[in-house]
Write a protein that holds these residues in place. Structure first.
Motif, short mmCIF file in Angstrom:
data_model
loop_
_atom_site.label_atom_id
_atom_site.label_comp_id
_atom_site.label_asym_id
_atom_site.label_seq_id
_atom_site.Cartn_x
_atom_site.Cartn_y
_atom_site.Cartn_z
N GLY A 238 -0.48 6.85 6.00
CA GLY A 238 -0.03 7.68 7.17
C GLY A 238 1.38 8.05 6.93
N LEU A 239 2.08 6.84 6.47
CA LEU A 239 3.73 6.91 6.09
C LEU A 239 3.83 8.09 5.05
CD1 LEU A 239 6.48 5.78 6.23
CD2 LEU A 239 5.84 3.97 4.77
N MET A 240 3.07 8.10 4.02
CA MET A 240 3.18 9.10 2.89
C MET A 240 3.05 10.54 3.69
SD MET A 240 1.46 7.47 -0.33
CE MET A 240 1.98 6.01 -0.95
N LEU A 241 1.94 10.71 4.36
CA LEU A 241 1.40 11.96 4.76
C LEU A 241 2.60 12.37 5.72
CD1 LEU A 241 -2.21 11.17 5.42
CD2 LEU A 241 -1.37 12.82 3.79
N LEU A 242 3.12 11.49 6.65
CA LEU A 242 4.08 12.03 7.70
C LEU A 242 5.47 12.39 6.92
CD1 LEU A 242 3.34 9.47 10.52
CD2 LEU A 242 2.84 11.77 10.65
N GLN A 243 5.75 11.79 6.21
CA GLN A 243 6.96 11.91 5.38
C GLN A 243 6.81 13.27 4.49
OE1 GLN A 243 7.98 8.42 3.21
NE2 GLN A 243 9.55 7.93 4.94
N HIS A 244 5.79 13.27 3.75
CA HIS A 244 5.53 14.54 2.90
C HIS A 244 5.26 15.83 3.85
CE1 HIS A 244 4.60 16.26 -0.80
NE2 HIS A 244 3.32 16.68 -0.42
N ALA A 245 4.90 15.62 5.09
CA ALA A 245 4.57 16.75 5.89
C ALA A 245 5.98 17.45 6.17
CB ALA A 245 4.13 16.26 7.43
N ARG A 246 7.26 16.83 6.05
CA ARG A 246 8.39 17.43 6.31
C ARG A 246 9.00 18.15 4.90
NH1 ARG A 246 11.01 11.87 7.72
NH2 ARG A 246 9.83 11.34 9.48
N ALA A 247 8.28 17.85 3.95
CA ALA A 247 8.87 18.64 2.50
C ALA A 247 9.25 20.11 2.58
CB ALA A 247 7.63 18.35 1.40
#
Lengths: 418, 124
Positions: A238-247
């Protein structure tokens, strides 16, 4: 992209799969690594001439395996085999091999490789460093940066880890269920460091650089499929996805970093955010909080705010405080200070980070944050000194450019041309 | 005749696609969908997130058990579905074949719909 960087990106991307498969063939980490290195050397020679292979990992596995077998035969028979003849068969051999590697098999290879790097005889820091080196192929300097330690110290740590793993006579078989879940924490930490490495070194235009984040997300998805009821793995993914979503919003057209608060949130990937939030909901049900879940919850606070001004900094400060209790670290305190500066003001935030000067003296974000707090307090000369220190420690041109913007503004205000 | 077209594929494969590959597949599927929308034969459709984001409520226990993950552990997972309004099985198969050409791999299960409730939020 230049030819060299394309090849390097392809080699890095194929590495976990290729080394994992070679380990399955040879059942020996050193042999697998050497075979992969040999394959890389040949790739550097052949790819610029023959063009990129359809499946880089399959090519490297085939060439690496043949090279290692040739080496072994040469050792036993004391005679050379025709290298080029072996290579000329490659085009035919590639297709069926690629098919066999399709699907889940390479992931089992990668997982096996991860677990072997995370041998319990090794202290956690060495496991992570070794896995970063062997599975992800990160350079010693990159790994040292991710750990916020010196390069020489990291070099030594990796050498020691390899020596210990060689001495430990690692069994090839994957560990049993209990042993495996004990190692899961180390593997998860390593996967997140891989993600962070991708996140921090990323420059907007380089296509190859995104692979590290996506490789880490795939790794986390794989881990969650193997451990479907493990809330910390849900939190990690979840953490990775939420951060990557901002890329897509992290860099502007000029390639400069855009801070979270200034990002165009309509560019955020809603699909990744939806998946991340769903995973947090699932994790919360287990009532077994952990550092990844808390960090994911922090990222979720940002994801849920349509505008930066709507961010619930009070909740974020409380979440950082919870994280600090679970996992005391000066970097977490620094992050809590940023949240505190929004809730209580820059004076409180500055007071919180001043005692960290010694431990975070070589950490770029420390000086950046400190400069901001000082600037908000109107202490311009000190702010300028802090920003100057940050520039010296910047890891990428984009990071340096970000700080330079603040210095330029300070210069304008003081009547000095930027 | 209403049919549901259930899309099955190996999730490991689909979620390994790069963004470019994914975009290309979605664009090709979009062309097929547009044709069937124009013919007035395509109803609602949706794509599901990975099974790692799924939760199962097992009703065989009392109270029902909440489990992580999908209902069934299979090699191919349910990734989404279409609702189509067609003459019969042959036309449903024709739609499935066009989708298959745009997105190879996996399988479509073509299943007649027994009861169809339109989205109550849009029916108002």
């Amino acid at each position: 992209m230049s030819e060299e960087s394309w090849i390097n990106a392809a080699l890095t991307g194929a590495r976990p799969r290729a080394v994992g498969a070679l380990l399955r063939y040879f059942r020996d980490l050193d042999t697998a690594e050497e075979a992969f290195q040999e394959a890389c050397l040949r790739a550097l020679k052949h790819w610029p001439v023959n063009g990129p292979p359809r499946d880089a990992a399959a090519w490297l596995i085939m060439v690496g395996r043949n090279a290692a077998l040739d080496g072994a035969r040469r050792m036993s028979r004391q005679e050379a085999l025709p290298e080029e003849a072996v290579l000329s068969d490659l085009e035919d051999a590639e297709a069926p091999l690629a098919e066999r590697l399709d699907g889940a098999q390479y992931r089992d290879d990668v997982l096996r490789l991860l677990f072997i790097c995370c041998h319990p005889d090794l202290p956690a820091t060495q496991q992570i460093a070794l896995a970063l080196r062997i599975v992800c192929g990160l350079g010693v300097r990159q790994i040292a940066r991710a750990f916020v330690v010196g390069e020489a110290a990291m070099e030594q740590r990796i050498t020691r880890a390899k020596a210990r793993i060689a001495k430990a006579d690692v069994p090839f078989e994957a560990p049993g269920a209990v042993e495996r879940s004990e190692r899961l924490a180390a593997v998860a930490a390593m996967a997140y460091l891989v993600f962070n490495e991708g996140y921090s070194v990323r420059e907007p235009q380089l296509a190859g650089d995104a692979d590290l984040c996506e490789e880490a997300i795939r790794l986390a998805r794989l881990l969650l499929r193997l451990f479907p009821a493990e809330p910390e793995i849900m939190g990690l993914l979840g953490l990775m996805l939420l951060q990557h979503a901002r890329a897509p919003a992290r860099f502007n057209a000029a390639g400069e970093i855009v801070l979270l608060e200034e990002q165009d949130r309509t560019l955020w990937n809603r699909k990744l955010i939806g998946e991340g939030l769903a995973l947090i909901d699932k994790a919360v049900r287990h009532q077994r909080p952990g550092p990844y879940q808390v960090q994911a919850a922090i990222a979720a606070e940002h994801s849920r705010s349509a505008r930066a001004g709507e961010t619930d900094w009070g909740s974020i400060a409380a979440l950082y405080a919870a994280l600090e209790r679970m996992q005391p670290s000066p970097v977490i305190t620094l992050n809590r200070a940023v949240a505190i500066s929004k809730v209580l003001g820059p004076a409180e935030a500055l007071a919180l980070i001043e005692p960290l000067a010694e431990r975070l003296g070589a950490y770029f974000p420390y000086h950046g944050a400190r400069g901001h707090f000082l600037l908000q307090l109107g202490r311009k000369a000190e702010a300028r000194a802090a920003f100057n220190q940050a520039i010296c420690l910047a890891n990428t041109p984009a990071e340096a450019a970000l700080i330079r913007q603040h210095l330029d503004k300070l210069g304008e205000e003081a009547g000095i041309p930027g | 005749m209403l049919y549901a077209l259930l899309c099955y594929h190996d999730e490991d494969v689909v979620w390994s696609w790069s963004k470019e590959e994914d975009d290309a597949v979605m664009a090709r599927l979009g062309q097929v969908q547009e044709k069937w929308v124009k013919a007035g034969k395509l109803g609602p459709s949706l794509r599901l997130l990975p099974t790692t984001a799924a939760t199962t409520l097992r009703k065989s226990e009392d109270p029902p058990l909440v489990l992580d993950g999908p209902f069934a552990e299979t090699k191919e997972q349910l990734l989404g579905f279409y609702i189509i309004d067609v003459e019969g099985l042959e036309e449903a198969l024709a739609f499935a074949r066009e989708l298959a050409a745009a997105n190879p791999g996996g399988a479509y299960e073509i299943r007649p719909v027994g009861l169809y409730n339109a989205d109550p939020r849009t029916a108002v």
